[in-house]
Design an enzyme around this catalytic site. Structure first.
Site, short mmCIF file in Angstrom:
data_model
loop_
_atom_site.label_atom_id
_atom_site.label_comp_id
_atom_site.label_asym_id
_atom_site.label_seq_id
_atom_site.Cartn_x
_atom_site.Cartn_y
_atom_site.Cartn_z
N GLN A 125 0.81 -1.22 0.00
CA GLN A 125 0.00 0.00 0.00
C GLN A 125 0.85 1.27 0.00
O GLN A 125 0.51 2.25 -0.66
CB GLN A 125 -0.93 -0.01 1.21
CG GLN A 125 -2.06 0.99 1.13
CD GLN A 125 -3.11 0.77 2.22
OE1 GLN A 125 -2.92 -0.05 3.11
NE2 GLN A 125 -4.20 1.48 2.13
N ASP A 128 1.98 2.27 -3.57
CA ASP A 128 0.93 2.31 -4.60
C ASP A 128 0.77 3.72 -5.16
O ASP A 128 0.03 4.54 -4.62
CB ASP A 128 -0.38 1.81 -3.98
CG ASP A 128 -1.48 1.62 -5.00
OD1 ASP A 128 -1.28 2.03 -6.17
OD2 ASP A 128 -2.53 1.07 -4.64
#
Length: 374
Positions: A125, A128
């Site tokens: 994450q 990203d």
């Protein structure tokens, strides 16, 4: 090890790594070469890069001597050909949408990482870039709509009478959609949102928007949080529901995309023609086919008084914070492949494998392998 940062094309105001990120890379025992004026459009001077430990070099030197090129937009094939043998290219290469470039990278024996391929997992994450840039585009899309709309967003009680709040419809409640919802609410609009994923309903409601529910959507847990293709029956039901809400909306912001595929059509021509004059549609998926039937990439068109903005690179409209976020994603990824100042490509790591377009001319990412075998 030399890491190169090149100046992006003229229409790209962001830079892959700001001086603060360069300082971190220097602490990892690497050398960082920066093309002159690479950060100018993001308001980062050459002097700041030098004060952070970077060296200013010309583009040709960086291409020929850097071990790793960190960028945003893809390089031209001619410039990739100038890179030294074994050098690694990183950026948002649009590897699934640009098969010509992907084929060139493979055929020329290159190693390349495409940041939009970062897996949608909890561990990845912080790397990203799609989510980071979606935060920017969702925010800017609402401000753009507010500037174009010929009326207020919030409700006003004035001596001249009451002004009712604008009605905003957000299509797609991913990162961009949720940011758009939050921004539109802050501006005082009444907000409705639609998403095929039922998991998005709770997030939409938590931001104070109303969820437009269409029953019968197909979901796929392996899709990494993205929407998946739907049945023809569901799509028709979806279009009818969106048509009903769209005709009442002052603003529609569309954000729905499917990785590696054309964006789903959500707003039909009949819907646009039924909308009220003065309404605004911001299509954030215009570059991948468009969620609106009448949108054109990087253009604003008007139909029956409805303005349709086909958004291109909206993240470049906020180059300072967009570059900061992009650079942080980059650093988090680079931690996986730089050790003691040297490149160490560990293909047993699912993030490294998932993001790698090709290594020494061989496809690596499962999504690229699948594309090549299709």
């Amino acid at each position: 090890m030399i890491i190169g940062i090149l100046k992006e094309p003229q229409d790209e105001a962001r830079v892959a790594l700001l001086p603060e990120a360069v300082k971190t890379l220097i602490s990892w025992k690497t050398s960082v070469w920066v093309e002159s004026s690479a950060g100018a459009s993001a308001y980062a001077s050459d002097q700041w890069y030098q004060e952070s430990g970077g060296e200013i070099h010309n583009r040709k030197e960086i291409l020929e001597k850097a071990d790793l090129i960190c960028g945003i937009q893809p390089l031209a094939e001619a410039e990739i050909g100038q890179m030294k043998p074994g050098a690694v290219l990183m950026g948002q290469l649009s590897a699934l949408f640009n098969p010509k470039l992907t084929d060139y990278l493979i055929q020329s024996g290159r190693t390349a990482f495409s940041m939009e391929l970062v897996p949608r997992t909890t561990r990845a994450q912080a790397m990203d870039v799609l989510s980071s840039m979606a935060t920017v585009t969702g925010y800017k899309a609402v401000l753009m709509a507010a500037n174009l709309l010929p009326r207020f967003f919030p409700m006003f009680m004035t001596a001249a009478g009451s002004i009712t709040p604008a009605r905003v419809l957000i299509l797609g409640a991913g990162v961009a959609g949720l940011q758009a919802i939050a921004t539109a609410k802050r501006l005082g609009a009444t907000v409705y949102a639609f998403d095929v994923r039922q998991a998005a309903k709770e997030e939409v409601l938590s931001l104070g928007a109303k969820f437009v529910d269409v029953q019968g959507a197909k979901e796929d847990k392996s899709a990494g949080g993205y929407a998946v293709e739907q049945s023809a029956e569901y799509l028709q039901k979806q279009k009818d529901t969106i048509h009903e809400h769209a005709t009442k909306a002052d603003v529609i912001i569309t954000t729905a995309q499917i990785p590696g595929r054309k964006a789903p059509l959500l707003v039909e021509e009949r819907t646009v023609r039924a909308m009220k004059a003065g309404a605004v549609i911001i299509d954030l998926a215009a570059s991948s086919g468009g969620n609106c039937a009448l949108s054109q990439p990087d253009q604003t068109v008007e139909v029956n008084g409805v303005r349709i903005v086909g958004v291109g690179n909206l993240a470049a409209e906020m180059p300072q914070d967009a570059s900061k976020m992009y650079g942080k994603n980059y650093l988090n990824f680079l931690k996986l492949i730089i050790q003691n100042g040297e490149l160490k490509l560990n293909f047993e790591d699912d993030i490294v494998t998932g993001t790698c377009v090709c290594h020494e001319g061989k496809p690596v990412s499962p999504r690229i392998v699948q594309m090549k075998s299709a």
